[in-house]
Every structure is written in C-alpha cells, then in structure tokens.
Design a protein around this motif. Structure first.
Motif, short mmCIF file in Angstrom:
data_model
loop_
_atom_site.label_atom_id
_atom_site.label_comp_id
_atom_site.label_asym_id
_atom_site.label_seq_id
_atom_site.Cartn_x
_atom_site.Cartn_y
_atom_site.Cartn_z
N VAL A 123 48.03 81.17 25.72
CA VAL A 123 49.20 80.29 25.69
C VAL A 123 49.54 79.94 27.13
O VAL A 123 49.34 80.73 28.06
CB VAL A 123 50.41 80.92 24.98
N ALA A 124 50.04 78.73 27.32
CA ALA A 124 50.38 78.25 28.66
C ALA A 124 51.60 77.36 28.58
O ALA A 124 51.82 76.65 27.58
CB ALA A 124 49.20 77.47 29.26
N ASP A 125 52.39 77.39 29.63
CA ASP A 125 53.64 76.64 29.72
C ASP A 125 53.61 75.80 30.98
O ASP A 125 53.72 76.33 32.09
CB ASP A 125 54.81 77.63 29.74
N GLY A 126 53.42 74.50 30.80
CA GLY A 126 53.43 73.61 31.95
C GLY A 126 54.80 73.61 32.62
O GLY A 126 55.83 73.53 31.95
N VAL A 127 54.81 73.72 33.94
CA VAL A 127 56.08 73.83 34.68
C VAL A 127 56.81 72.48 34.64
O VAL A 127 56.24 71.43 34.90
CB VAL A 127 55.81 74.26 36.13
N SER A 128 58.09 72.54 34.31
CA SER A 128 58.85 71.35 33.93
C SER A 128 58.87 70.27 34.99
O SER A 128 58.86 69.07 34.67
CB SER A 128 60.30 71.75 33.58
N ASP A 129 58.91 70.63 36.25
CA ASP A 129 59.07 69.63 37.30
C ASP A 129 57.86 68.72 37.45
O ASP A 129 57.97 67.61 37.97
CB ASP A 129 59.35 70.31 38.64
N GLY A 130 56.70 69.16 37.03
CA GLY A 130 55.48 68.36 37.19
C GLY A 130 55.26 67.44 36.00
O GLY A 130 55.13 67.91 34.86
N ARG A 131 55.19 66.14 36.24
CA ARG A 131 55.10 65.21 35.11
C ARG A 131 53.75 65.27 34.41
O ARG A 131 53.60 64.74 33.30
CB ARG A 131 55.38 63.78 35.58
N MET A 132 52.75 65.92 35.01
CA MET A 132 51.44 66.09 34.35
C MET A 132 51.19 67.55 34.01
O MET A 132 50.05 67.96 33.76
CB MET A 132 50.33 65.56 35.26
N SER A 133 52.24 68.37 33.96
CA SER A 133 52.04 69.80 33.72
C SER A 133 51.53 70.10 32.32
O SER A 133 50.92 71.15 32.09
CB SER A 133 53.34 70.56 34.00
N HIS A 134 51.79 69.22 31.36
CA HIS A 134 51.22 69.43 30.03
C HIS A 134 49.69 69.44 30.07
O HIS A 134 49.05 70.20 29.34
CB HIS A 134 51.73 68.37 29.05
N ARG A 135 49.12 68.64 30.95
CA ARG A 135 47.66 68.63 31.09
C ARG A 135 47.19 69.90 31.77
O ARG A 135 46.13 70.45 31.43
CB ARG A 135 47.20 67.41 31.89
N ALA A 136 47.94 70.41 32.73
CA ALA A 136 47.58 71.68 33.36
C ALA A 136 47.55 72.79 32.33
O ALA A 136 46.67 73.65 32.33
CB ALA A 136 48.57 72.00 34.49
N ALA A 137 48.55 72.81 31.42
CA ALA A 137 48.58 73.83 30.38
C ALA A 137 47.38 73.72 29.46
O ALA A 137 46.75 74.72 29.09
CB ALA A 137 49.88 73.71 29.58
N ASP A 138 47.04 72.49 29.06
CA ASP A 138 45.85 72.29 28.22
C ASP A 138 44.59 72.82 28.90
O ASP A 138 43.79 73.54 28.29
CB ASP A 138 45.65 70.80 27.93
N LEU A 139 44.42 72.46 30.16
CA LEU A 139 43.21 72.86 30.89
C LEU A 139 43.14 74.37 31.06
O LEU A 139 42.06 74.96 30.93
CB LEU A 139 43.17 72.16 32.25
N ALA A 140 44.28 75.00 31.32
CA ALA A 140 44.28 76.45 31.48
C ALA A 140 43.80 77.13 30.21
O ALA A 140 42.96 78.04 30.25
CB ALA A 140 45.69 76.93 31.84
N CYS A 141 44.32 76.71 29.07
CA CYS A 141 43.92 77.35 27.81
C CYS A 141 42.46 77.07 27.48
O CYS A 141 41.73 77.98 27.03
CB CYS A 141 44.83 76.87 26.69
N GLU A 142 42.02 75.85 27.68
CA GLU A 142 40.63 75.52 27.38
C GLU A 142 39.66 76.33 28.24
O GLU A 142 38.68 76.90 27.72
CB GLU A 142 40.40 74.02 27.63
N LYS A 143 39.93 76.42 29.53
CA LYS A 143 39.01 77.11 30.44
C LYS A 143 39.03 78.61 30.21
O LYS A 143 37.98 79.27 30.23
CB LYS A 143 39.35 76.78 31.89
N LEU A 144 40.20 79.19 30.02
CA LEU A 144 40.28 80.64 29.84
C LEU A 144 39.66 81.07 28.52
O LEU A 144 38.97 82.09 28.45
CB LEU A 144 41.73 81.10 29.93
#
Length: 306
Positions: free
Chosen positions: A89-110
């Motif tokens: 599970v991953a939680d994109g940090v609110s201030d970053g407007r592309m953080s939802h993509r960071a969360a997706d990538l973290a889960c996929e890679k891990l």
C-alpha cells in the motif's frame, strides 16, 4: 461514552458512522480535475491457499469535495507458484500533484521485486529479500516518470519529491502453513507513515510504527520516496485466526494502535472475512475530522478446524 451512546451505527445512506460523523455525509463529490481513468474506489478480494484477503482504496472526503484525485494505491497479488501472497500500500504525498503516480509506481515495483525474490517458493528465505533493490527500483521509476512529465533531462530527488512522492509498506505471507500450523510473513515499512497491524484474540498489535494514536489531530510529517533509505523488514509468524492489516494513514490516523473506538469497530467487522463490497463500506466509515484517502489490504489466516 454513556450507556445510551452508540459507538458505531449505520447512516441512513448505508455508510457506517464511527463516533461523530460531523458534516461528512453531506459532502457532494466533485470529479477529479485533470486526472483520467483513476477511479474513486478500487476493490479486490479472494482466497489463495489458507488465506483470505480483501483490499480497498477509497478517495477520501477531503479529496471528494475539492476535486483532487485519490492519491493512495495498492497492489495485491500472488507469486507464480501461488505459495506467497504479496502486496503493497502507498500514499501519495498530498502536496505533489503527481503523487498518485508515485504511489502506483511504488506498489508496482515493490510487488514485482517480491515476486522475483520469492521465486524459490516454500523454500524462500524471507531474511534474504533484497529490499534495497526494491527501493532503488521505486526511486528510479519515479525519477524517470518525473523527467518525462517535466520534459527535463535530469533532476535532484528533492525536486522530484516536490511533484511526486509517496509512502510505502510492503508484505508477503505464505499461503500454506508450516508444520507447526503458522504462516511465515514479512512486512517492511519503506517510507512515510503507512503501517501494519495484526488482529488476534487479544486485539490489535502494531507490526510497524503507527502514526498517532486515534487523536483528533495527528502530525503529517513524512519522509517519502524517492530517497535513499535503509529498509528494516520485520519477519513474523501468523497463527490460525490472525488478521494482518496493511494500511495508509487515512485509516492509521483514526485507528492509532487499535485500542480506540475505530480499532474496536474494525475488530468486530473483521472477525471473519466480510463480503468484498461490504469491506469497502467498512473502510469508508464516517468519522469527524478524518477525511484522507483510505487504503487497506487485510489478510485472514484460516482458523483451526473445530
């Protein structure tokens, strides 16, 4: 609580209320701005071996009313031989407007790194999983996405985090029991304030550090990916009847270490694996002031035969 107060109940619209709902039931959802093909809710559930699992990610009340996208993400899957259930599970940090993509990538890679690391099946050694390689893969994937989005050739990690950053906690659980009846498992909180807890006959107990303790206001300070970190995985054994819950802080903030009203509510609801759609409803309870996205992967170990 007085004898006449009810700790949790159904709202007329069917949602659960835990404590005071505040004005949350009156919120009207606004579609996410400039984010396509990202649903407000994602669900999964199933059985593999001696495990049942449920997973849900919901756009929080705060994002529903402001048009922000759901920034949480999860992956739950099995290894090629079905011997391990793995997830993140991953939680994109609110201030970053592309953080939802960071969360997706973290889960996929891990998740992909765990699948490769557990290729030995029942003989896999949880103590030798290469978590550092997983973190490096996440950092590299987020960095590449940033360069593509910003149309630049290089950038420092601090600049990347300003646009897209995320927490992450990943796990693996053996789908079959060892000779002693327990299931081997590992959990690693790799960045930020997502967490994991176990529900057993004595209630909830944290596996990783948990943010806050059910208080009305919790600190929002996190140290998200991408960054250099030294993972500290926790190996554990799950007994028959145990439940492992891996959560983002949308659940972690109101739940704390599990001893308060939210922990009691979820312990009652998750005594057995619920219907998958009802699981999402349980994750999406109303509780005043707690308005963040919520994501949970819960894993039930089959109880001993009676």
């Amino acid at each position: 609580m007085t004898g006449t107060e009810v700790a949790w109940a159904r709202h007329p619209n069917g949602r659960w209320i835990v404590g005071d709902a505040g004005n949350q039931p009156s919120v009207v959802a606004v579609p996410p701005v400039l984010v396509r093909r990202r649903p407000d809710v994602t669900l999964d559930g199933g059985r593999v071996g001696m495990l049942d699992y449920r997973a849900a990610s919901l756009r929080g009340i705060g994002h529903l009313e402001t048009g922000r996208p759901r920034q949480d993400s999860y992956v739950v899957t099995v290894t090629r031989d079905d011997h391990w259930l793995v997830g993140c599970v991953a939680d994109g940090v609110s201030d970053g407007r592309m953080s939802h993509r960071a969360a997706d990538l973290a889960c996929e890679k891990l998740a992909a790194e765990l699948i490769d690391g557990l290729a030995a099946g029942p003989d896999a050694d949880l103590g030798t999983l290469d978590w550092a390689a997983g973190v490096a893969g996440v950092n590299a994937a987020i960095h590449r996405e940033f360069l593509h989005t910003a149309k630049v050739e290089e950038a420092a990690l601090a600049d990347v985090r300003a646009l897209m950053s995320t927490t992450a906690v990943a796990f693996a659980v053996a789908t079959q029991a060892d000779a002693d009846g327990t299931h081997r498992a590992v959990v690693a909180s790799l960045a930020g304030d997502s967490a994991a807890l176990i529900l057993d006959g004595d209630g909830w107990r944290p596996v990783t550090a948990v943010k806050g303790d059910g208080e009305e206001v919790a600190s929002n300070a996190v140290r998200p990916l991408p960054r250099e970190v030294e993972p500290e995985p926790v190996t554990l054994t799950l007994r028959p009847g145990d439940v492992l819950a891996v959560i983002t802080d949308g659940i972690g903030d109101p739940m704390g270490s599990g001893g308060g009203v939210v922990g009691r509510f979820l312990a009652e609801q998750w005594a057995e694996p619920p219907d998958t759609i009802e699981f999402a409803n349980q994750v999406g309870f109303y509780r005043k002031t707690f308005m963040d996205d919520r994501t949970v992967i819960a894993v039930w170990v089959a109880p001993e035969p009676t």
